[in-house]
Scaffold this motif. Structure first.
Motif, short mmCIF file in Angstrom:
data_model
loop_
_atom_site.label_atom_id
_atom_site.label_comp_id
_atom_site.label_asym_id
_atom_site.label_seq_id
_atom_site.Cartn_x
_atom_site.Cartn_y
_atom_site.Cartn_z
N GLU A 40 1.15 -1.11 -0.08
CA GLU A 40 -0.15 0.11 -0.02
C GLU A 40 1.11 1.21 -0.08
O GLU A 40 0.40 2.21 -0.50
CB GLU A 40 -1.12 -0.07 1.03
N LEU A 41 1.80 1.20 0.54
CA LEU A 41 3.16 2.72 0.58
C LEU A 41 3.10 2.48 -0.31
O LEU A 41 3.55 4.13 -1.12
CB LEU A 41 3.80 2.20 2.05
N LEU A 42 3.32 1.48 -1.40
CA LEU A 42 4.64 1.89 -2.29
C LEU A 42 3.22 2.04 -3.90
O LEU A 42 3.63 2.59 -4.19
CB LEU A 42 5.24 0.32 -2.88
N VAL A 43 1.70 1.51 -3.24
CA VAL A 43 0.52 1.92 -4.54
C VAL A 43 0.27 3.74 -4.21
O VAL A 43 -0.38 3.92 -5.22
CB VAL A 43 0.48 1.11 -5.13
N GLN A 44 0.10 3.48 -3.00
CA GLN A 44 -0.58 4.68 -2.73
C GLN A 44 0.23 6.23 -3.51
O GLN A 44 -1.07 7.00 -4.42
CB GLN A 44 -0.69 5.33 -0.97
N PRO A 45 1.40 6.44 -3.40
CA PRO A 45 0.92 7.93 -4.84
C PRO A 45 1.03 7.04 -5.99
O PRO A 45 1.05 8.62 -6.73
CB PRO A 45 3.02 7.67 -4.31
N LEU A 46 1.69 6.24 -6.65
CA LEU A 46 0.78 6.23 -8.35
C LEU A 46 -0.63 6.55 -7.65
O LEU A 46 -0.72 6.97 -9.63
CB LEU A 46 0.97 4.54 -8.62
N GLN B 108 4.00 -0.44 -12.92
CA GLN B 108 1.67 -0.68 -14.31
C GLN B 108 2.06 -1.76 -13.23
O GLN B 108 1.01 -1.65 -12.69
CB GLN B 108 2.77 -1.03 -15.40
N LEU B 109 2.46 -2.65 -13.40
CA LEU B 109 2.32 -4.37 -12.15
C LEU B 109 1.67 -4.01 -10.95
O LEU B 109 0.59 -4.71 -11.16
CB LEU B 109 3.55 -5.31 -12.13
N TYR B 110 2.19 -3.13 -10.25
CA TYR B 110 2.02 -2.86 -9.29
C TYR B 110 0.23 -2.47 -8.99
O TYR B 110 -0.49 -2.81 -8.33
CB TYR B 110 2.82 -2.62 -8.19
N LEU B 111 0.61 -1.50 -9.82
CA LEU B 111 -0.55 -0.21 -9.73
C LEU B 111 -2.46 -1.25 -10.64
O LEU B 111 -3.08 -1.27 -10.24
CB LEU B 111 -0.67 1.13 -11.02
N SER B 112 -1.57 -1.94 -11.30
CA SER B 112 -2.72 -2.56 -11.75
C SER B 112 -3.18 -3.61 -11.01
O SER B 112 -4.40 -3.78 -10.26
CB SER B 112 -2.05 -3.20 -13.43
N PHE B 113 -1.57 -4.51 -10.68
CA PHE B 113 -2.29 -5.62 -9.17
C PHE B 113 -2.92 -4.85 -8.11
O PHE B 113 -4.21 -5.45 -7.66
CB PHE B 113 -1.68 -6.21 -8.76
N ASP B 114 -3.21 -3.66 -7.97
CA ASP B 114 -3.68 -3.53 -6.79
C ASP B 114 -5.09 -2.94 -7.06
O ASP B 114 -6.30 -3.21 -6.48
CB ASP B 114 -2.96 -1.89 -6.01
N TYR B 115 -5.33 -2.52 -8.53
CA TYR B 115 -6.98 -2.55 -9.42
C TYR B 115 -7.81 -4.24 -8.95
O TYR B 115 -8.95 -3.33 -8.49
CB TYR B 115 -6.84 -1.99 -10.55
N LEU B 116 -6.42 -5.04 -9.19
CA LEU B 116 -7.63 -5.82 -9.20
C LEU B 116 -7.69 -6.43 -8.05
O LEU B 116 -9.27 -6.94 -7.64
CB LEU B 116 -6.21 -7.03 -10.02
N HIS C 271 2.93 -11.17 -1.00
CA HIS C 271 4.64 -11.34 -0.39
C HIS C 271 6.04 -11.53 -1.96
O HIS C 271 6.67 -10.16 -0.79
CB HIS C 271 4.92 -12.45 0.24
N ARG C 272 5.67 -11.99 -3.12
CA ARG C 272 6.62 -11.96 -3.72
C ARG C 272 7.17 -10.33 -4.34
O ARG C 272 8.49 -10.15 -4.30
CB ARG C 272 6.10 -12.77 -4.69
N MET C 273 5.44 -9.93 -4.34
CA MET C 273 6.17 -8.41 -4.97
C MET C 273 6.56 -7.31 -3.80
O MET C 273 7.29 -7.32 -4.32
CB MET C 273 4.46 -8.36 -5.06
N VAL C 274 6.42 -8.36 -2.23
CA VAL C 274 7.03 -6.42 -1.84
C VAL C 274 8.22 -7.50 -1.70
O VAL C 274 9.14 -6.14 -1.87
CB VAL C 274 6.29 -7.45 -0.19
N GLU C 275 8.62 -8.34 -2.00
CA GLU C 275 9.74 -9.07 -1.32
C GLU C 275 11.16 -8.12 -2.62
O GLU C 275 12.43 -7.73 -2.27
CB GLU C 275 9.59 -10.68 -1.41
N TYR C 276 10.32 -8.39 -4.66
CA TYR C 276 11.28 -7.46 -4.79
C TYR C 276 11.21 -6.16 -5.01
O TYR C 276 12.59 -5.76 -5.09
CB TYR C 276 10.13 -7.97 -6.36
N ALA C 277 10.43 -5.54 -4.39
CA ALA C 277 10.50 -4.37 -3.83
C ALA C 277 11.31 -3.72 -2.87
O ALA C 277 11.93 -2.61 -2.75
CB ALA C 277 8.91 -3.39 -3.53
#
Length: 175
Positions: free
Chosen positions: A34-40, A61-69, A158-164
């Motif tokens: 959430e901290l990463l996608v909020q500014p997007l 783009q993935l993170y923002l799109s995934f958040d919409y999902l 979890h994988r997305m956060v590890e990457y970030a």
């Protein structure tokens, strides 16, 4: 997880280093995400144009799109996500998710896209509230897909956060 070439973004938000370290230390994947996608989201709302995605790196783009999902599927499953016209946000997700090692979610998104293509006539026109409810009765194949999504959500997040965390420069600059 594969080490990806860094694709630059013209939008790198600033995040407080103290806040970032505190959230990461807590180990709450959803809070970090959430901290990463909020500014997007804030910038997207400010611009009021999905062309903003073109200014982002593929991972942003993935993170923002995934958040919409997450928001849509969390309320009404894939049917809601697709009925609200967000299918284009899924097109590159399988490839990007595979790059993160989230193969099960990548396969699921690919399966959702296949079912969507086979049933896209349901999603082409504007859908009334009454017709929207009927979609759940008519498109039963989404029930299993929604269940798979629920099972894969937290491991994928979890994988997305590890990457970030290991590639923070792609998402934010700490101040």
């Amino acid at each position: 997880m594969v080490d990806l070439p860094v694709m630059t973004s013209s939008f790198i938000p600033l995040i407080s280093k103290i806040h970032w370290e505190s959230i990461v230390f807590q180990g709450d994947d959803a809070a970090v995400f959430e901290l990463l996608v909020q500014p997007l989201h804030e910038e997207l709302y400010k611009r009021n144009d999905f062309a903003f995605l073109n200014d982002l790196s593929p991972m942003q783009q993935l993170y923002l799109s995934f958040d919409y999902l997450r928001a849509q599927a969390g309320q009404g499953g894939f049917i809601q996500f697709l009925a609200n016209g967000y299918a284009p946000l899924m097109l590159n997700m399988p490839e990007w998710l595979k790059q993160l090692g989230a193969d099960d979610m990548a396969l699921l998104i690919d399966d959702v896209l296949k079912v969507y293509v086979l049933n896209n006539e349901y999603f082409k026109q504007e859908i009334s509230v009454e017709d929207f409810g009927k979609l759940y009765e008519e498109l039963k194949e989404f029930e299993l897909l929604d269940k798979r999504y629920e099972e894969q959500l937290m491991p994928t997040l979890h994988r997305m956060v590890e990457y970030a965390i290991t590639h923070l420069g792609e998402f934010a600059e700490l101040i």
